[in-house]
Design a protein around this motif. Structure first.
Motif, short mmCIF file in Angstrom:
data_model
loop_
_atom_site.label_atom_id
_atom_site.label_comp_id
_atom_site.label_asym_id
_atom_site.label_seq_id
_atom_site.Cartn_x
_atom_site.Cartn_y
_atom_site.Cartn_z
N CYS A 1 -107.92 15.33 0.72
CA CYS A 1 -108.90 15.43 1.82
C CYS A 1 -108.67 14.33 2.86
CB CYS A 1 -110.32 15.33 1.26
SG CYS A 1 -110.85 16.79 0.34
N ASN B 1 -111.13 17.09 9.72
CA ASN B 1 -110.98 15.95 10.62
C ASN B 1 -112.34 15.32 10.94
OD1 ASN B 1 -109.31 14.24 12.25
ND2 ASN B 1 -110.13 15.27 14.05
N LYS C 1 -114.67 14.49 9.00
CA LYS C 1 -115.77 15.03 8.20
C LYS C 1 -116.07 14.15 6.99
CE LYS C 1 -116.41 18.91 10.52
NZ LYS C 1 -115.33 18.86 11.52
N HIS D 1 -105.91 15.02 5.08
CA HIS D 1 -106.23 16.10 6.02
C HIS D 1 -107.36 15.72 6.97
CE1 HIS D 1 -103.66 18.36 3.30
NE2 HIS D 1 -103.62 19.32 4.19
N GLY D 2 -107.57 14.41 7.13
CA GLY D 2 -108.44 13.92 8.19
C GLY D 2 -109.86 13.55 7.83
N HIS E 1 -106.64 28.83 2.74
CA HIS E 1 -107.35 28.19 3.88
C HIS E 1 -108.87 28.38 3.78
CE1 HIS E 1 -103.37 27.73 5.59
NE2 HIS E 1 -103.18 29.04 5.55
N PRO F 1 -112.73 24.14 5.63
CA PRO F 1 -112.77 24.03 7.09
C PRO F 1 -111.91 22.85 7.53
CG PRO F 1 -114.74 23.07 6.15
CD PRO F 1 -113.99 23.70 5.00
N ASP F 2 -111.78 22.68 8.82
CA ASP F 2 -111.10 21.50 9.37
C ASP F 2 -111.84 20.25 8.88
OD1 ASP F 2 -109.84 19.56 10.83
OD2 ASP F 2 -110.50 20.29 12.79
#
Length: 262
Positions: A64, A46, A48, A67-68, A40, A43-44
């Motif tokens: 990527c 979403n 981005k 994963h948003g 992990h 970072p998040d």
């Protein structure tokens, strides 16, 4: 010399593109190391904007997007790799802006724009580490994340050898041992062949990567140099391959560094 190396590597990677389709791509970060699903580090993503330096066949960019990530950008020295990446991403409904140029070149790439810049097993191909890392810093927003993975610098210094164990007048068994066969302090170029195609790399110390990051305005947040539990749990493996599990049980084969732009 550096331009000659780039031209040679570009030609070879064009020839090797098909053989490396999907090899070492997110969530895989490297050889025998825990995956991104376990670590992990990212970072998040979403909404981005992300940029991959050395995007290869596009599989990490696809990860990527899944994963948003809102905006996908990639760079690679190999035109054939980029063709593959474009096709893969379009077939999966993802738009991506791709640049055919080496990591040392920052032509036309947005500055102070990205939330995340990363490189999965590609940074070692640069002929100018300082320039490449400064480029990564210039692409990122302040506070943005930079992640890259590569062979652990110790890997080129060690080898395996078989030691014969004698009993009486005959050999009754052999024992595999890891021996130090290279010089960690020498940051020299070397050339090898992959499926008949010449490729040139430069050895670098771990401190070289970390100090170059610091000089470019990054704060190192995490260094990962470990072997996955899956490999550690395997039965004894005495294969002599470059990335052999036997080696991975004694030292890390890959390293991942996460940094933040100050």
């Amino acid at each position: 010399m550096k331009n000659e190396i780039l031209k040679q590597n570009e030609k070879s990677w064009n020839a090797l593109a098909e053989d490396f389709f999907g090899v070492t791509a997110l969530p895989v970060l490297g050889c025998s190391i825990p995956t991104e699903d376990e670590l992990h580090l990212f970072p998040d993503l979403n909404e981005k904007a992300v940029f991959e330096m050395g995007c290869g066949s596009g599989h990490s960019l696809k990860w990527c997007a899944e994963h948003g990530a809102k905006e996908l950008f990639g760079l690679d020295i190999s035109e054939e790799q980029l063709k593959t990446a474009k096709k893969l991403l379009e077939e999966n409904g993802h738009h991506c802006t791709l640049f055919h140029q080496p990591m040392e070149d920052n032509t036309n790439i947005p500055q102070n724009y990205f939330d995340v810049v990363y490189s999965i097993y590609a940074i070692g191909w640069t002929t100018d580490l300082e320039k490449t890392i400064k480029n990564a810093a210039s692409y990122l927003k302040q506070g943005g994340t930079y992640i890259f993975s590569w062979d652990h610098p110790l890997l080129h210094c060690v080898d395996m050898e078989s030691i014969a164990i004698s009993g009486g007048n005959r050999t009754v068994a052999t024992e595999e041992r890891i021996v130090f066969s290279g010089n960690y302090l020498e940051e020299d170029y070397y050339t090898f062949e992959k499926y008949g195609n010449p490729l040139t790399l430069q050895n670098r110390k771990l401190s070289t990567y970390i100090n170059t990051l610091a000089d470019a305005g990054f704060a190192v947040e995490r260094v990962v140099e470990e072997t996955s539990e899956t490999v550690l749990g395997k039965s004894k493996d005495v294969s002599s391959g470059y990335y052999a599990d036997f080696k991975a049980k004694h030292f890390p084969l890959s390293v991942v560094i996460k940094a933040r732009k100050l």
